[in-house]
Design an enzyme around this catalytic site. Structure first.
Site, PDB file in Angstrom:
ATOM      1  N   GLU A 187       0.827  -1.220   0.000  1.00 11.22           N
ATOM      2  CA  GLU A 187       0.000   0.000   0.000  1.00 11.22           C
ATOM      3  C   GLU A 187       0.854   1.259   0.000  1.00 11.22           C
ATOM      4  OE1 GLU A 187      -1.599   1.768   3.520  1.00 11.22           O
ATOM      5  OE2 GLU A 187      -1.238  -0.041   4.714  1.00 11.22           O
ATOM      6  N   LYS A 203      -3.609  -1.952  15.797  1.00 12.32           N
ATOM      7  CA  LYS A 203      -3.127  -1.098  16.889  1.00 12.32           C
ATOM      8  C   LYS A 203      -4.213  -0.910  17.931  1.00 12.32           C
ATOM      9  CE  LYS A 203       0.207   2.017  14.995  1.00 12.32           C
ATOM     10  NZ  LYS A 203       0.094   1.989  13.529  1.00 12.32           N
TER      11      LYS A 203
HETATM   12  N1  PSU Z   1      -2.845   1.397  10.697  1.00  9.74           N
HETATM   13  C1  PSU Z   1      -1.531   1.495  10.868  1.00  9.74           C
HETATM   14  N2  PSU Z   1      -0.787   2.177   9.940  1.00  9.74           N
HETATM   15  C2  PSU Z   1      -1.356   2.736   8.823  1.00  9.74           C
HETATM   16  C3  PSU Z   1      -2.767   2.602   8.661  1.00  9.74           C
HETATM   17  C4  PSU Z   1      -3.460   1.927   9.608  1.00  9.74           C
HETATM   18  O1  PSU Z   1      -1.015   0.989  11.850  1.00  9.74           O
HETATM   19  O2  PSU Z   1      -0.645   3.355   8.014  1.00  9.74           O
HETATM   20  C5  PSU Z   1      -3.418   3.172   7.430  1.00  9.74           C
HETATM   21  C6  PSU Z   1      -3.681   2.051   6.413  1.00  9.74           C
HETATM   22  O3  PSU Z   1      -3.535   2.575   5.114  1.00  9.74           O
HETATM   23  C7  PSU Z   1      -5.142   1.722   6.674  1.00  9.74           C
HETATM   24  C8  PSU Z   1      -5.705   3.070   7.001  1.00  9.74           C
HETATM   25  O4  PSU Z   1      -5.795   1.119   5.577  1.00  9.74           O
HETATM   26  O5  PSU Z   1      -4.699   3.696   7.782  1.00  9.74           O
HETATM   27  C9  PSU Z   1      -7.021   2.988   7.741  1.00  9.74           C
HETATM   28  O6  PSU Z   1      -7.602   4.244   7.809  1.00  9.74           O
HETATM   29  P1  PSU Z   1      -9.102   4.395   8.335  1.00  9.74           P
HETATM   30  O7  PSU Z   1      -9.043   3.991   9.769  1.00  9.74           O
HETATM   31  O8  PSU Z   1      -9.430   5.833   8.127  1.00  9.74           O
HETATM   32  O9  PSU Z   1      -9.927   3.454   7.499  1.00  9.74           O
END
Ligand code: PSU
Ligand code: MN
Length: 304
Positions: A25, A159
């Site tokens: 990603e 996390k």
């Molecule tokens: N969790 C992490 N590092 C990240 C992300 C999530 O520990 O970089 C990023 C990933 O790209 C994930 C996104 O798909 O955040 C999720 O965002 P949201 O919670 O807004 O869906």
């Protein structure tokens, strides 16, 4: 489709020859880590995948084109750019129609990987059900994607900025297997322990590949979460990281940070509070996931 999708010559050749491929990603580059560590990490991840017998395919949207297999220069550009938008499923139509640059999250990387025919994807952590979601309704689109799109995601768990228990419940409801690699416990990204159990424990990449093949042969659509705990020597102290996350969540609440800004805000706050220690752990766990992703892709390729 050709109009929208651009596959690099190397990835294209790998697809034609049936070589193992691992998708990566780009939100982790643009929003997950600071420059220049983000670029350095992204390039090292690609090298680890190559060294383990697979071809890396870093994914992003550049000038409205869905790109599979970024060049070094494109990775460098994403690492430095300030105006790249975090792009999840709902954002894709507009990023494309406006010919903008978009960094792909787990959800949108899965979509584009699947369009290209790539089945294995390695990253750091997935999005999930946020703490307090019963009021905020903040549930990452990553989870919905995992229930719909046939791509396996190797991560270091979720996390604890998230509610890990509710995230696991949501995945169960949507039929997404959560598999622990050599662990019975769901890892919590910076730490190996979370207090929650995974659904299945596997001890080899081959076992994972066999389960993926069975799932997709049977038409059971959707992905799989392969939870690969951070290596012992790189994990963070449980109390230190818990305190940092609690403080970051409190600050986000006070500032009214919501929606797509929530995860990037929490990630950067935690980094700030831990004085960069969390960044080092983050990098090491991504390398560990790249390694496992490559091994799974190689095993899957052997049986498909
Ligand atoms: N969790 C992490 N590092 C990240 C992300 C999530 O520990 O970089 C990023 C990933 O790209 C994930 C996104 O798909 O955040 C999720 O965002 P949201 O919670 O807004 O869906
Ligand atoms: Mn969200």
């Amino acid at each position: 489709m050709k109009k929208y999708l651009n596959i690099s010559p190397e990835v294209n050749e790998a697809l034609k020859k049936g070589k193992a491929l691992v998708a990566l990603e780009s939100t982790i580059i643009s929003h997950g880590m600071p420059y220049p560590k983000n670029v350095e990490t992204a390039l090292n991840v690609e090298k680890i995948i190559r060294d383990n017998g697979a071809i890396p395919a870093t994914i992003a949207i550049l000038k409205g084109v869905l790109k599979v297999g970024l060049t070094k220069e494109e990775i460098e550009y994403l690492g430095k750019a300030k105006n790249v938008l975090k792009t999840s499923r709902r954002d894709i139509p507009f990023i494309v129609s406006k010919k903008s640059d978009g960094a792909t999250t787990v959800a949108s990387t899965m979509i584009i990987a699947s369009l290209a025919g790539i089945k294995v994807f390695a990253t750091g952590g997935i999005g999930g059900v946020h703490r307090g979601a019963s009021k905020s309704f903040d549930i990452s689109a990553d989870l919905e994607e995992l229930s719909n799109t046939d791509v396996a995601v190797v991560c270091a768990g979720a996390k604890s900025i998230l509610d890990i228990g509710l995230t696991l419940e949501y995945l169960e409801t949507h039929g997404v297997p959560v598999v622990g690699y050599k662990t019975e416990e769901m890892p919590a990204f910076y730490t190996r322990k979370s207090g929650y159990k995974v659904d299945y424990t596997v001890d080899s990449p081959e076992e994972i590949a066999l389960a993926l093949k069975a799932k997709w042969d049977l038409g059971l659509k959707g992905g799989m979460v392969i939870a690969n705990p951070i290596e012992e020597q790189y994990q963070m102290d449980y109390d230190t990281i818990t305190a940092a996350i609690d403080k970051a969540i409190k600050e986000a609440d006070e500032k009214g940070i919501k929606g797509k800004d929530s995860t990037p805000f929490l990630l950067s706050k935690v980094k700030e509070i831990t004085g960069g220690d969390s960044l080092e752990s983050n990098i090491m766990l991504v390398y560990n996931n790249a390694l496992l992703g490559a091994k799974i892709a190689v095993e899957l390729q052997k049986i498909s």
